[in-house]
Structure formats: structure tokens, C-alpha cells
Design a protein around this motif. Sequence first.
Motif, PDB file in Angstrom:
ATOM      1  N   UNK A   1      31.003  56.825  38.547  1.00 31.24           N
ATOM      2  CA  UNK A   1      31.093  55.414  38.175  1.00 31.24           C
ATOM      3  C   UNK A   1      32.503  54.918  38.460  1.00 31.24           C
ATOM      4  N   UNK A   2      32.601  53.790  39.150  1.00 32.40           N
ATOM      5  CA  UNK A   2      33.897  53.192  39.462  1.00 32.40           C
ATOM      6  C   UNK A   2      34.040  51.866  38.732  1.00 32.40           C
ATOM      7  N   UNK A   3      35.300  51.565  38.395  1.00 30.59           N
ATOM      8  CA  UNK A   3      35.641  50.206  37.957  1.00 30.59           C
ATOM      9  C   UNK A   3      36.596  49.608  38.985  1.00 30.59           C
ATOM     10  N   UNK A   4      36.218  48.462  39.512  1.00 30.95           N
ATOM     11  CA  UNK A   4      37.035  47.774  40.522  1.00 30.95           C
ATOM     12  C   UNK A   4      37.531  46.436  39.981  1.00 30.95           C
ATOM     13  N   UNK A   5      38.794  46.147  40.222  1.00 33.60           N
ATOM     14  CA  UNK A   5      39.316  44.789  40.013  1.00 33.60           C
ATOM     15  C   UNK A   5      39.858  44.312  41.353  1.00 33.60           C
ATOM     16  N   UNK A   6      39.194  43.344  41.931  1.00 31.34           N
ATOM     17  CA  UNK A   6      39.604  42.783  43.231  1.00 31.34           C
ATOM     18  C   UNK A   6      39.484  41.273  43.117  1.00 31.34           C
ATOM     19  N   UNK A   7      40.613  40.582  43.206  1.00 31.41           N
ATOM     20  CA  UNK A   7      40.566  39.121  43.019  1.00 31.41           C
ATOM     21  C   UNK A   7      41.184  38.345  44.181  1.00 31.41           C
ATOM     22  N   UNK A   8      40.797  38.680  45.420  1.00 30.16           N
ATOM     23  CA  UNK A   8      41.256  37.838  46.520  1.00 30.16           C
ATOM     24  C   UNK A   8      40.532  36.489  46.452  1.00 30.16           C
ATOM     25  N   UNK A   9      41.046  35.523  47.206  1.00 27.77           N
ATOM     26  CA  UNK A   9      40.377  34.215  47.172  1.00 27.77           C
ATOM     27  C   UNK A   9      40.557  33.486  48.507  1.00 27.77           C
ATOM     28  N   UNK A  10      39.609  32.641  48.779  1.00 22.31           N
ATOM     29  CA  UNK A  10      39.736  31.714  49.901  1.00 22.31           C
ATOM     30  C   UNK A  10      40.441  30.471  49.377  1.00 22.31           C
TER      31      UNK A  10
END
Lengths: 469, 469
Positions: free
Chosen positions: B248-257
Motif C-alpha cells: 500500500x502506498x500513500x502519494x501526495x502529488x499536487x502539481x497544477x495547470x
Amino acid sequence: MTRLAIALLALASSTAAASVASAQRAAPPLPARVDPRVAALRDAALKDDVAYDIVEGLTTEVGQRLAATDAEARARTWSVARLKALGFKNVHVETYQMPVWLRGAETAEVVAPFPQTLKLVALGNSGATPATGLTAPVVVFRSYGDLANAAPDSVRGKIVYIGNAMRPTQDGSSYGAYGPARFVGPALAARLGAAAVVIKSIGTDHHRNPHTGGTNFPEGVAPIPAAALSVPDAELIERMADRGKPITLKLVLTPRFAGTGTSGNVIAEVPGSDPKAGVVLIGGHLDSWDLGTGAIDDASGVAITAAAAKRILDGPKPRRTIRVVWFGAEEPGGYGGKDYARVHGGERHATAGESDFGADRIWRFEVNLPDTAKPIADRLQAALAPLGIARGAGVGGDGTDVGPTLALGVAAIDLDQDGTRYFDTHHTPDDTLDRIDPEQLRQNVAAWTTMLAVVANAPEDIGPVTPRR
Amino acid sequence: MTRLAIALLALASSTAAASVASAQRAAPPLPARVDPRVAALRDAALKDDVAYDIVEGLTTEVGQRLAATDAEARARTWSVARLKALGFKNVHVETYQMPVWLRGAETAEVVAPFPQTLKLVALGNSGATPATGLTAPVVVFRSYGDLANAAPDSVRGKIVYIGNAMRPTQDGSSYGAYGPARFVGPALAARLGAAAVVIKSIGTDHHRNPHTGGTNFPEGVAPIPAAALSVPDAELIERMADRGKPITLKLVLTPRFAGTGTSGNVIAEVPGSDPKAGVVLIGGHLDSWDLGTGAIDDASGVAITAAAAKRILDGPKPRRTIRVVWFGAEEPGGYGGKDYARVHGGERHATAGESDFGADRIWRFEVNLPDTAKPIADRLQAALAPLGIARGAGVGGDGTDVGPTLALGVAAIDLDQDGTRYFDTHHTPDDTLDRIDPEQLRQNVAAWTTMLAVVANAPEDIGPVTPRR
């Protein structure tokens, strides 16, 4: 064959004879005989898989093991299970209390003259900036020596940068030569009134992975924010400084001291037949810094020493008890080694030695043995020679973990690894399993197995020595 | 000498004579004569410092230059000043609008079975997780092919992991072979209902520096979070998977256009004497990814081509105008190259070629020339040979930036760099100045100078060709 050829041959022959005579006059004593049982153990160890399995397991199933954290506790649980499964006796943990330091946020940017973000990591025991960061002008010192000779006015209120020109060395001596920038540079900058300090990583690579490591603020010197830039980032700062323009940095560093926590040493034994002959103490450290998974620093050290001891465990009972210690909390200040000496310093130890310099091949050994035990070194020399290991000219007795025990007068046997590439990875996120060369790891196990086979069974008395320092 | 030996010698001798005759029958035409002026320009360029100064300046004074950001705009300002200072003519910027994608937070951790933090970076055009993160089970595919053949049920709602077995290749062909995991893997995972995708970096190193790069979600496929793990982190995931335990992975990725922004091409010229002979178009791209300082990708490309053009600029006026273009926004989708072709596609171009594969030595050249201009390739072959550059068997015409121009039927000349170590660093934080080998950079300048000296002055007509693809 012509007469000329015959004459030349005769000349060559007489010259060769003269050379041999000269060499014989200067020759060292004939090598000691190698016990065939020692040679057999040594050669079998070149096929060892136990050490790699331990490194693979610790890095995969535990990962980073920062001292006095839950991760280090998980590592102890893992280690007890593994050492019991390998058949060691008297497997147990001995705990102690210690201060806890935890990493926080860490970012940096050049505000002027050329806005850029930088890669850096806090040094162990670093103080913190405000959460919103600290912005200040930078004063650039190309070396710790330059800082040591600086006028306090040039430093006060500024962010001090300390460079270095560290290069790889086989014996790791450049760490001692350039390390002071990290070990004591921040404290010196703090005394001079600096707002913070950033050093060029104490490392020999060119990757954007800064090298952490402990620094020390003595009693009475309040910790200031102290961090290491990656080598390429440090070079960038120096190139900006070369342009003669003032540099302003913004640092966000929020590490914190989190009170007192529990760390511990994991201990396992191969019982010997003669309790009066003294313990042969070996080991490495179980904790790691928190950036990588602690493969070369120091899963390999605990793995090598345990794998070697396992080979003795699986044979006839040795004369001396071999005690394998996987020390806790080496990185932040050698807490495990100190606690071991506190608890066990009163027991008789024959020798002590540790593995804490990666997993590349061993190239040299050095000892500190009492006169009564000198023949042991001769037998080691003969038995280790086929592994490419020569006897060094110095006196043995190195290591943070066994240091407090050695200081009590215990004899020392050092097996020195090739450190040429060690400081490429030391204390960085890159300290991961792929840094381990399985063939060189096996040579380490063979060397330690050889040492144990010779020393644990040596008939000589191994009494106290004058410590190296 | 025995009779047998004599007989053998005679046999060998006649065999050798036969081989020489055979080689002569198969021999290629005699090399073309090298114009002494071309040779002089080539050899002088081996002492070039202009290219290194440009790379050093861009990486030190600008740093990362993400497309359509303020940093790329600063790079354009820097570039115009530098190109004017070098004496180029008609130095100007041509701007265009494009979508802006910006990196956000990016962290990852293994929640189970073995808690560890991971190093990863978002891919260009990645979607975002919630700010609080996304936690989901992982389905492991060792290759893009395995994902392509997966049952949708095995993917839906999960974090897809895609591995690869990329190895270094001199011609960079392994990027094409393994790159699809990044180029189109995330879109395929999205179509199959994946919650997110993490790939093993498309790279050949073993450092904790993940490789970013663009991915593409076609119209109608909503972007999902898509990131690259460093190679050691990917290997860690695979070792966990080898143990057969659910991950199980936890990802935080908050790129934006961030809407639409301005990018631009920087253009400079060496005017020619014969406007009807067509422009020789050369260049590289000025933008970079945001992790490193874009030294090998592609400060070196703009530097090499400008330094070579500068050597022609400083001599007699060439027949053809040489146009140096430092393209904008190559990384997120080749916007600069497309805009150049839109604006300038109607002008006559003799040839086009770009430098966008680092700064290691050029080992091969390949062309796509019309029949009327074939002797140019023979002269190039002779003039480049002393630099260790051989003529390849393929057809030239490579490159994202000159691609849209080549597609109009413009002749192509490719100077191919050695890519053996290129993908160790490509799109990582490690793309910094120290990756540049000044000696190899000079060999590049010499090769491009040679090409310009031959092509810009060639008396042949260089008319349109059939594009390579």
C-alpha cells in the motif's frame, strides 16, 4: 646460441643471484603456517550469502533506522528474530536512554544575485530557523581554516558558508582532514555570532544528494541552523561568489530536539569453551541516518560480522566466546558503544574490532596486541594474504562503537575496507542496497571469518594493551 | 627454418595477398579532399571556450528554466544579451502562448508491508492527488508490456507501478524502447481506471534522483497523478513485491495547470551572401525541466551550436545565412519548434539540425540530402573523420525542435552525441554544470563548426527531400 648470447646469459644470471642475496638479507621472517582449518573456513566464506541477505532484509523490510525512533526499534525486533533464526545464543537487547533529534523541513534558495533553489539537509543536532525561514547575507569561506582565521565582524549576523576540497582516499583519511568543517565548524560559527551555517557536503561525489552527519554544539553554545549543501550546489555558491556579487540566502530548517528516547544494543553470542580466555567482541551499528536505507552505513557492518560469526557457530566450539554486537545510536554520538562499555567493561575482553566503513574489499589489517600475543598477528598475516590483505604499518584500534571498550585497554584488530568510493555515498539518500557489491561483501566475510578462526582459537593469552590514543 | 615452416609462410603470404586484393575490390571511394580552411576552423575550435562559458553562465546565473515561467523569461533576457555581445546579427525573441504546468508537493511512502519513505517526482502534465494524499493498494507491472496486457479488473482503483529494464546505449535507442512506460503508460493506466501511476524512472543510474519528463493524456482522458520513482526506490518496491505481500502506498502529488503563459524562441543570425541559397538552421532548446539547472539538457546544445556559428561569424561571410535558434518550451511538448515552423516554414531552408543529447563526444553523423547535394556528405565525412566521427548507415532527421521544419521537406544533418551516460542524468536534479566534460564539449563545437563551414559554403543546390518519416 652465439657466444655473445651465452655471455649475456651468464651476466644476467650472476646479477640475478646478487639480487636474490640482497633480498634475502632484507627479507622478513618466513610467513607463518596457515592452519588448514582456517584456510578452509576462509575459502568457504567467499561463497557466503548470509551477509547479503541481512543487508537486503534490513534495507527492504526496515529501511532507515534513525537512532531512538520507532524505526530503530523495529530494526531491533527484526535483528533479534534474524539472529535467533541463525542459531546464535544469548540473543537479547540492552536498552539505554538518549536525546532524540528529528529532521524537519529543509529548503534553501538563493534570493540574490541569481535566484535558484538549492538542495541541502540539516546536520544532526542542528538548530532551527523560524518556520517562515531566515534570510541573510552570506559570507563565503573556502575552507574551515579560512573561517578559523576570520574576523568576527565579518561573520556576525550572517549565514556562514564553509567549503572544502575533499578527495577520495583509500584509507578514508580525507574525512579526518576535511571533516572538521562539519564536526566543529558550526560551533565555531555560532561562537562568532553567525545566524546560520551551510557547509559544502563532506563528500566526494557530484550528485544533488547532500551528506548529513552529526555536528556538535558544546555546552554553552546555543545551536544555530546548520546544514550541508550538495557538492554541485556548493560549487554553484562558489561560482556566484567568484563573480564578486553579494549573495543572500533564504533557509528554512526546522529540525527539533524531542526529549529523551530509547535506543539499544542487540547482542548475540557464539559461546566459547574457555570463559577465562576473554570475549572476542565484533560488530557494527544498527542505526543509520534517516536519508538513505543505511546499506553501507552500516547494515553491511552488522551483516559481515554476524555472517563471519555464524561460520564459527556452525563448526566446533571455539576457545573464546565471540560476541556480536549490533550497536544502537552510533550516528548521533556513539551512545551504543558507550553503553556497552558501561555495562560490560568489567568483563574480560580478549580483542575488539568493528566494521563500519562500507562493504568494499578489505585491503589492510592493523593490530594492537600485547607482546605475548604477537604470533597471532603473524598467523593473521599469512591467513589473510590470499584475500589481498596486507599488514599495515600502524597500530590498530579504530571505531566509535568499540572505542570506549578499547579505551579500557582491550587489544584491537582492525580490518580496513577500501574507502575510495565510500564518501560518494556516506550519509546521503544514496546509501541504498545497490551500493553493495556482493563479491566484495563476501571478501569481507572471508576476512572476518579468518580473523575469528585465528583469534578465537589462539592458544596465547591476550592480555591488556596500552590503547592507541 | 624447417621446410614445414617455409611452406606455412608461403601459404600465409599467398592468403594475405588474396585478402588485400579482396579488400581493394570492396574498398569505398577515396576520401574527399578537405578544404584547408575547413580543417583550420575545425582544429581551432578544439580550443573553444565560448560554449563552456555559455553553459556556465546559464546554469549559474539563471539555473532551471521551466517553460512559460519567469525563469524561462529571465533565460531569454540573458540569451539576447549574450548573443548580442558575441556579435550575432538580427538577435530577437519570438513569443507564443502555451499551457503552463507547475510542480507542487511530491512525497510518497510505503504504508505496508514495510513503512518507508520514497523519492519520487511528478511527471510533466501529471494530475494531482488530494492535498492530504491518496492511499491505495499497488499493482506491480514489471514492464509497460505487462500493463498493456493486464486485465482491467486488476488495475481499477489501484496505484499502478510500471518497471523497466533500461540499460545505457550509445545511440540512445533504449530511451525509445523503454520510454513508453512514461510517454503513454500513465494514459493507459488512466483508461483502465487506475487511481494513480508510479513508474520506475526512465534512466540508467542508481541514485535517489528520480527522472521527470513529460507524459501525455490525450483529449478525453482525465489526467491521473503520475510520478517517477528513483531507480533504487523502484527496485525497493520490486523487492517488496518479490516477497508476495500486498503493498500500500500513500502519494501526495499536487502539481497544477496554471492557465496560459508566454514562452519564446531566441533567434540570432550569421548573415550569408546568397539569400537564395537557403538558411542553415541550427540550435538547441533554452528551456529545461525544473529539477536541475539544465546543463546537458540543453544548455550544452544552445552553447555548442552558438559557439560554432560564432566561429563562422568571425571569418569571411558564408554563402548561406546561419540561423541559430534557442528554442523555448521543448520539454513540455515542443512548442518552440512548432512555433518556429509556423512562422518561418515558408522561408527557404537549406538544412536543419539540432543538438539536444548532452555534451559528450559526437561519434556519428547521418544526413538526409537531395541527390544534387550528395557530395556534401562525402566532404563532411572526410572533414569530420579526424574528430573520431564516422558516417552512419541511417537517414538523418532527428529532433523535437527542428522536427516540424524537417517535416516540410528540409534536408537534415544530424551530429550524434555519445549517449552512454546521458540517461544517468537526463531530467534529474543532477543535470548540473559538473556533468559537462569541457574536452568533449570542445569536440562538439569542432564538429558543428566543421559542418557549418562545409554546408554554409557548399556550392551545390540543397533542395527539398522526402522527410525521414
